[in-house]
Scaffold this motif. Structure first.
Motif, PDB file in Angstrom:
ATOM      1  N   TYR A  40       0.827  -1.201   0.000  1.00  0.00           N
ATOM      2  CA  TYR A  40       0.000   0.000   0.000  1.00  0.00           C
ATOM      3  C   TYR A  40       0.870   1.263   0.000  1.00  0.00           C
ATOM      4  N   GLU A  41       1.948   1.235   0.783  1.00  0.00           N
ATOM      5  CA  GLU A  41       2.847   2.392   0.822  1.00  0.00           C
ATOM      6  C   GLU A  41       3.506   2.626  -0.532  1.00  0.00           C
ATOM      7  N   GLU A  42       3.992   1.567  -1.159  1.00  0.00           N
ATOM      8  CA  GLU A  42       4.645   1.698  -2.458  1.00  0.00           C
ATOM      9  C   GLU A  42       3.659   2.149  -3.530  1.00  0.00           C
ATOM     10  N   TYR A  43       2.445   1.623  -3.483  1.00  0.00           N
ATOM     11  CA  TYR A  43       1.429   2.025  -4.455  1.00  0.00           C
ATOM     12  C   TYR A  43       1.075   3.502  -4.271  1.00  0.00           C
ATOM     13  N   GLY A  44       1.045   3.958  -3.029  1.00  0.00           N
ATOM     14  CA  GLY A  44       0.739   5.356  -2.742  1.00  0.00           C
ATOM     15  C   GLY A  44       1.811   6.310  -3.224  1.00  0.00           C
ATOM     16  N   LYS A  45       3.030   5.843  -3.391  1.00  0.00           N
ATOM     17  CA  LYS A  45       4.133   6.685  -3.847  1.00  0.00           C
ATOM     18  C   LYS A  45       4.110   6.926  -5.356  1.00  0.00           C
ATOM     19  N   LEU A  46       3.343   6.135  -6.090  1.00  0.00           N
ATOM     20  CA  LEU A  46       3.317   6.265  -7.540  1.00  0.00           C
ATOM     21  C   LEU A  46       2.591   7.550  -7.950  1.00  0.00           C
ATOM     22  N   ILE A  47       3.120   8.205  -8.986  1.00  0.00           N
ATOM     23  CA  ILE A  47       2.449   9.394  -9.507  1.00  0.00           C
ATOM     24  C   ILE A  47       1.386   8.941 -10.517  1.00  0.00           C
ATOM     25  N   LYS A  48       0.561   9.882 -10.958  1.00  0.00           N
ATOM     26  CA  LYS A  48      -0.565   9.565 -11.823  1.00  0.00           C
ATOM     27  C   LYS A  48      -0.141   8.826 -13.098  1.00  0.00           C
ATOM     28  N   GLU A  49       0.939   9.278 -13.725  1.00  0.00           N
ATOM     29  CA  GLU A  49       1.397   8.653 -14.965  1.00  0.00           C
ATOM     30  C   GLU A  49       1.861   7.221 -14.719  1.00  0.00           C
ATOM     31  N   GLU A  50       2.566   7.000 -13.602  1.00  0.00           N
ATOM     32  CA  GLU A  50       3.028   5.653 -13.272  1.00  0.00           C
ATOM     33  C   GLU A  50       1.846   4.732 -12.988  1.00  0.00           C
ATOM     34  N   LEU A  51       0.819   5.262 -12.321  1.00  0.00           N
ATOM     35  CA  LEU A  51      -0.378   4.463 -12.065  1.00  0.00           C
ATOM     36  C   LEU A  51      -1.037   4.037 -13.366  1.00  0.00           C
ATOM     37  N   GLN A  52      -1.095   4.971 -14.335  1.00  0.00           N
ATOM     38  CA  GLN A  52      -1.719   4.644 -15.616  1.00  0.00           C
ATOM     39  C   GLN A  52      -0.906   3.588 -16.358  1.00  0.00           C
ATOM     40  N   VAL A  53       0.417   3.715 -16.319  1.00  0.00           N
ATOM     41  CA  VAL A  53       1.281   2.709 -16.957  1.00  0.00           C
ATOM     42  C   VAL A  53       1.060   1.349 -16.288  1.00  0.00           C
ATOM     43  N   PHE A  54       0.987   1.346 -14.973  1.00  0.00           N
ATOM     44  CA  PHE A  54       0.754   0.116 -14.224  1.00  0.00           C
ATOM     45  C   PHE A  54      -0.586  -0.515 -14.619  1.00  0.00           C
ATOM     46  N   ARG A  55      -1.624   0.301 -14.690  1.00  0.00           N
ATOM     47  CA  ARG A  55      -2.954  -0.212 -15.073  1.00  0.00           C
ATOM     48  C   ARG A  55      -2.941  -0.736 -16.503  1.00  0.00           C
ATOM     49  N   ASP A  56      -2.246  -0.043 -17.402  1.00  0.00           N
ATOM     50  CA  ASP A  56      -2.150  -0.498 -18.791  1.00  0.00           C
ATOM     51  C   ASP A  56      -1.437  -1.842 -18.882  1.00  0.00           C
ATOM     52  N   GLU A  57      -0.382  -2.018 -18.090  1.00  0.00           N
ATOM     53  CA  GLU A  57       0.336  -3.294 -18.088  1.00  0.00           C
ATOM     54  C   GLU A  57      -0.560  -4.428 -17.588  1.00  0.00           C
TER      55      GLU A  57
END
Length: 175
Positions: free
Chosen positions: A67-84
């Motif tokens: 949860y801590e690591e996921y919270g550190k991601l910025i919006k663009e990284e979250l989108q890349v993660f979701r796309d993957e």
């Protein structure tokens, strides 16, 4: 060449006992080696081949760090993660079954997932919808799947004067 001398029964029994003892010693050494290798790997935080981790257990044990690591991601990284994740879902190969019962079970499972997604879409948008799906061809098809929300059913009854509950389709699924 001289013929090989024959062994006596006592010599054969002795030779067989030695052979069995050697086999037992080899198996014991293999088992001990495997046990020690696994123990050393676990002590160093590694898992040996064949160990299976349950995702739910892993998430339960490491949920704070995740949860801590996921919270550190910025919006663009979250989108890349979701796309993957979406790409991995698309690449996932479906299991093929040789028997009709296995195929029907796969179809039922997929339509249950589709029903959940469709219901979530209805909840999110506030719209109501329906679908009718048939898997197969003219010669062989599986039972049709019908999904409709309560508003859609009343629309069919009141506006179109159609009652799907009394229609020819005996496999109406109202989830």
């Amino acid at each position: 060449m001289l013929p090989k001398p024959r062994q006596t029964t006592l010599e054969k029994e002795h030779r067989r006992a030695k052979w069995l003892a050697l086999g037992k010693d080899v198996r014991t050494a293999q088992d001990h080696y495997a046990y020690m290798a696994k123990k050393i790997a676990i002590n160093h935080g590694h898992h040996t081949e064949g160990d299976k981790l349950k995702l739910t257990e892993f998430v339960k044990n490491h949920h704070k760090e995740l949860y801590e690591e996921y919270g550190k991601l910025i919006k663009e990284e979250l989108q890349v993660f979701r796309d993957e994740v979406d790409d991995l879902r698309l690449e996932k190969k479906t299991a093929l079954h040789a028997n009709a019962k296995g195929i029907q079970k796969d179809i039922d499972n997929m339509f249950n997932l589709f029903k959940q997604e469709f219901h979530a879409l209805e909840q999110h948008t506030g719209c109501s919808g329906f679908y009718i799906a048939i898997c197969g061809d003219v010669e062989h098809y599986n039972e049709p799947k019908i999904y409709m929300g309560s508003e859609t059913e009343s629309f069919f009854k009141d506006v179109l004067n159609m009652n799907l509950a009394n229609s020819q389709c005996s496999t109406k699924h109202m989830w």
